[in-house]
Design a protein around this motif. Structure first.
Motif, PDB file in Angstrom:
ATOM      1  N   UNK A  62       0.818  -1.213   0.000  1.00  0.00           N
ATOM      2  CA  UNK A  62       0.000   0.000   0.000  1.00  0.00           C
ATOM      3  C   UNK A  62       0.854   1.266   0.000  1.00  0.00           C
ATOM      4  N   UNK A  63       2.034   1.199   0.605  1.00  0.00           N
ATOM      5  CA  UNK A  63       2.893   2.387   0.657  1.00  0.00           C
ATOM      6  C   UNK A  63       3.647   2.593  -0.653  1.00  0.00           C
ATOM      7  N   UNK A  64       3.546   1.623  -1.568  1.00  0.00           N
ATOM      8  CA  UNK A  64       4.228   1.738  -2.849  1.00  0.00           C
ATOM      9  C   UNK A  64       5.688   1.323  -2.802  1.00  0.00           C
ATOM     10  N   UNK A  65       6.109   0.697  -1.702  1.00  0.00           N
ATOM     11  CA  UNK A  65       7.511   0.329  -1.558  1.00  0.00           C
ATOM     12  C   UNK A  65       7.831  -1.063  -2.092  1.00  0.00           C
ATOM     13  N   UNK A  66       6.806  -1.824  -2.455  1.00  0.00           N
ATOM     14  CA  UNK A  66       7.063  -3.140  -3.050  1.00  0.00           C
ATOM     15  C   UNK A  66       7.504  -2.924  -4.490  1.00  0.00           C
ATOM     16  N   UNK A  67       8.678  -3.424  -4.840  1.00  0.00           N
ATOM     17  CA  UNK A  67       9.174  -3.232  -6.203  1.00  0.00           C
ATOM     18  C   UNK A  67       9.913  -4.456  -6.725  1.00  0.00           C
ATOM     19  N   UNK A  68       9.578  -5.615  -6.222  1.00  0.00           N
ATOM     20  CA  UNK A  68      10.286  -6.832  -6.617  1.00  0.00           C
ATOM     21  C   UNK A  68       9.461  -7.600  -7.645  1.00  0.00           C
ATOM     22  N   UNK A  75       9.923 -12.928  -2.132  1.00  0.00           N
ATOM     23  CA  UNK A  75       9.864 -11.764  -1.233  1.00  0.00           C
ATOM     24  C   UNK A  75       9.010 -12.092  -0.011  1.00  0.00           C
ATOM     25  N   UNK A  76       7.871 -12.747  -0.239  1.00  0.00           N
ATOM     26  CA  UNK A  76       6.983 -13.139   0.854  1.00  0.00           C
ATOM     27  C   UNK A  76       7.672 -14.134   1.787  1.00  0.00           C
TER      28      UNK A  76
END
Length: 194
Positions: A62-68, A75-76
């Motif tokens: 939600x913060x937009x920091x996921x970029x993988x 990642x999970x």
């Protein structure tokens, strides 16, 4: 949504489609929970850690920091593994070392030093704790929706049924809860991103 890739679901969830997150959760919940339970061997602790993992996933996306891109599953698993490691670190008996009792150089031994990643993990844990405190400051009906959504991992349809309101009312309460949490975060200088 079964035919969607993980990345398509992540993008859809980021854009506000909660069903996309539900699909991701269903896709991975058994694997993640099994891994956690095997590591901690305690159902209550495993449930708590499972919720922490997905709270962190939600907050990061939600913060937009996921970029993988194309690496959601790994990642999970990395987040899950780090939560399990933190759990074991926090729960093992504390060993207090004294410079007088050991030959080790406590300040330059890399195995003892807190590295940058661990420092980041500690900050993340503090942030989660602060977010939990903000949730307790919300009005009861908003707090209820937030807890059901993020801790009980219910869909908005399930929340509406449990609380006896329409889906739109449940969504509205969540919207106001998030607005209020942002205001509270500013007031108490709490970062809502990881």
């Amino acid at each position: 949504m079964k035919g969607y890739t993980d990345e398509q679901l992540v993008v859809s969830f980021r854009q506000g489609n909660d069903e996309a997150f539900d699909a991701l959760l269903k896709r991975y919940e058994s694997k993640i929970y099994s891994y956690i339970f095997y590591a901690v061997k305690n159902e209550e602790e495993a449930n708590d850690l499972f919720q922490e993992v997905f709270m962190r996933v939600i907050a990061t996306i939600k913060s937009g920091r996921y970029n993988e891109m194309n690496k959601f599953a790994s990642w999970l698993m990395r987040i899950t593994h780090n939560q399990v490691i933190d759990y074991h670190r926090q729960n093992r008996s504390a060993q207090i070392l004294s410079n007088d009792e050991t030959e080790a150089d406590l300040f330059s031994d890399a195995s003892i030093a807190v590295d940058e990643n661990r420092e980041r993990e500690m900050i993340d844990q503090q942030t989660l704790s602060e977010i939990k405190q903000l949730i307790t400051m919300l009005p009861q009906n908003q707090r209820e929706v937030v807890l059901m959504r993020f801790y009980d991992e219910l869909s908005f349809k399930e929340i509406a049924e449990k609380t006896g309101v329409s889906i739109n009312t449940a969504l509205g309460r969540m919207r106001y809860a998030l607005i209020n949490m942002r205001k509270l975060a500013q007031k108490y200088d709490v970062s809502l991103t990881f």
